[in-house]
Scaffold this active site. Sequence first.
Site, PDB file in Angstrom:
ATOM      1  NE  ARG A 240     -27.659   1.012  24.504  1.00 31.81           N
ATOM      2  CZ  ARG A 240     -26.706   0.433  23.781  1.00 31.81           C
ATOM      3  NH1 ARG A 240     -25.568   1.050  23.549  1.00 31.81           N
ATOM      4  NH2 ARG A 240     -26.886  -0.769  23.280  1.00 31.81           N
TER       5      ARG A 240
ATOM      6  CD  GLU B  52     -18.025   2.339  16.964  1.00 29.63           C
ATOM      7  OE1 GLU B  52     -19.129   2.693  17.404  1.00 29.63           O
ATOM      8  OE2 GLU B  52     -17.788   1.214  16.504  1.00 29.63           O
ATOM      9  CG  ASP B  53     -19.808   2.948  21.133  1.00 29.59           C
ATOM     10  OD1 ASP B  53     -19.072   2.458  20.249  1.00 29.59           O
ATOM     11  OD2 ASP B  53     -20.691   2.286  21.707  1.00 29.59           O
TER      12      ASP B  53
ATOM     13  CG  ASP C  54     -12.816  -3.979  22.433  1.00 32.52           C
ATOM     14  OD1 ASP C  54     -11.739  -3.848  23.013  1.00 32.52           O
ATOM     15  OD2 ASP C  54     -13.595  -4.912  22.692  1.00 32.52           O
TER      16      ASP C  54
ATOM     17  CG  PHE D  99     -17.270  -4.092  29.554  1.00 33.53           C
ATOM     18  CD1 PHE D  99     -17.260  -4.453  28.209  1.00 33.53           C
ATOM     19  CD2 PHE D  99     -18.467  -3.697  30.126  1.00 33.53           C
ATOM     20  CE1 PHE D  99     -18.419  -4.431  27.460  1.00 33.53           C
ATOM     21  CE2 PHE D  99     -19.641  -3.668  29.382  1.00 33.53           C
ATOM     22  CZ  PHE D  99     -19.610  -4.036  28.048  1.00 33.53           C
TER      23      PHE D  99
HETATM   24  P1  5GP Z   1     -15.018  -3.897  18.220  1.00 33.87           P
HETATM   25  O1  5GP Z   1     -15.723  -4.384  16.988  1.00 33.87           O
HETATM   26  O2  5GP Z   1     -14.020  -2.797  17.950  1.00 33.87           O
HETATM   27  O3  5GP Z   1     -14.396  -5.020  19.005  1.00 33.87           O
HETATM   28  O4  5GP Z   1     -16.101  -3.377  19.216  1.00 33.87           O
HETATM   29  C1  5GP Z   1     -16.824  -2.261  19.012  1.00 33.87           C
HETATM   30  C2  5GP Z   1     -18.118  -2.329  19.779  1.00 33.87           C
HETATM   31  O5  5GP Z   1     -18.040  -3.199  20.921  1.00 33.87           O
HETATM   32  C3  5GP Z   1     -18.419  -0.968  20.327  1.00 33.87           C
HETATM   33  O6  5GP Z   1     -19.134  -0.197  19.395  1.00 33.87           O
HETATM   34  C4  5GP Z   1     -19.203  -1.293  21.583  1.00 33.87           C
HETATM   35  O7  5GP Z   1     -20.558  -1.468  21.241  1.00 33.87           O
HETATM   36  C5  5GP Z   1     -18.658  -2.627  22.038  1.00 33.87           C
HETATM   37  N1  5GP Z   1     -17.640  -2.438  23.110  1.00 33.87           N
HETATM   38  C6  5GP Z   1     -16.313  -2.599  23.028  1.00 33.87           C
HETATM   39  N2  5GP Z   1     -15.704  -2.324  24.202  1.00 33.87           N
HETATM   40  C7  5GP Z   1     -16.681  -1.955  25.047  1.00 33.87           C
HETATM   41  C8  5GP Z   1     -16.692  -1.519  26.427  1.00 33.87           C
HETATM   42  O8  5GP Z   1     -15.686  -1.392  27.128  1.00 33.87           O
HETATM   43  N3  5GP Z   1     -17.921  -1.233  26.955  1.00 33.87           N
HETATM   44  C9  5GP Z   1     -19.079  -1.342  26.236  1.00 33.87           C
HETATM   45  N4  5GP Z   1     -20.203  -1.032  26.851  1.00 33.87           N
HETATM   46  N5  5GP Z   1     -19.097  -1.737  24.945  1.00 33.87           N
HETATM   47  C10 5GP Z   1     -17.917  -2.039  24.358  1.00 33.87           C
END
Ligand code: 5GP
Length: 193
Positions: free
Chosen positions: A178, A111-112, A115, A165
């Site tokens: 990206r 995963e990238d 959050d 962010f």
């Molecule tokens: P979660 O479901 O854990 O809240 O979020 C995961 C997804 O939200 C990540 O795979 C990413 O696509 C997006 N995301 C969460 N935080 C960031 C951030 O700081 N920057 C960016 N570009 N995307 C984020």
Amino acid sequence: MEGFNAMSQVIGKVLYSAEEIARRVKELGATISQDYRAGAGRDPHRRPLLVVGLLKGALPFMADLIRAIDIPMEYDFMAVSSYRGRTSPGEVRILKDLDSPVGSRDLLIVEDIVDTGHTLDHILRRLKAREPASLRVCTLLDKPARRQLDVPVDYVGFTLKENLFVVGYGLDYAELYRNLPYIGVLKPEYVRR
Ligand code: 5GP
């Protein structure tokens, strides 16, 4: 070069340079190889590790990580979309599923960024139901302070202490940035409110 320079001008602060990322990804690859090599001794007939990248954000990380893993492995992708701040928060849709069955296989999700944890929680539930032999998670970035769901993360590249962010190295803002080779924060004037 003009285009790339223009793109870099939107970045207020670089958090992780391309060199730092490369160094950390090599370390992660070495640790993952060592861990699975140790586990592989259990059963010589076990099929190789399956590394599952989550599109689109994990693509650059995945491309570098797999080349730092030196054990037999295969890879596949899943594409997910989460409706961040649009419809119900945390709603996750699968746009592309895995190509082959994963029963009795060792799975490593790449995963990238983790959050709130909603995306990962959804994917983990879905994959667990298919009864893999093991299921681990590797994320490049972790934002533990923002977590809403308790998801297990086995390998973390960098932990973001502040609630920022970030963009670059696969991470987007409205699909842009990206392709930046580093990870940074946008200048406030480039973020729509
Ligand atoms: P979660 O479901 O854990 O809240 O979020 C995961 C997804 O939200 C990540 O795979 C990413 O696509 C997006 N995301 C969460 N935080 C960031 C951030 O700081 N920057 C960016 N570009 N995307 C984020």
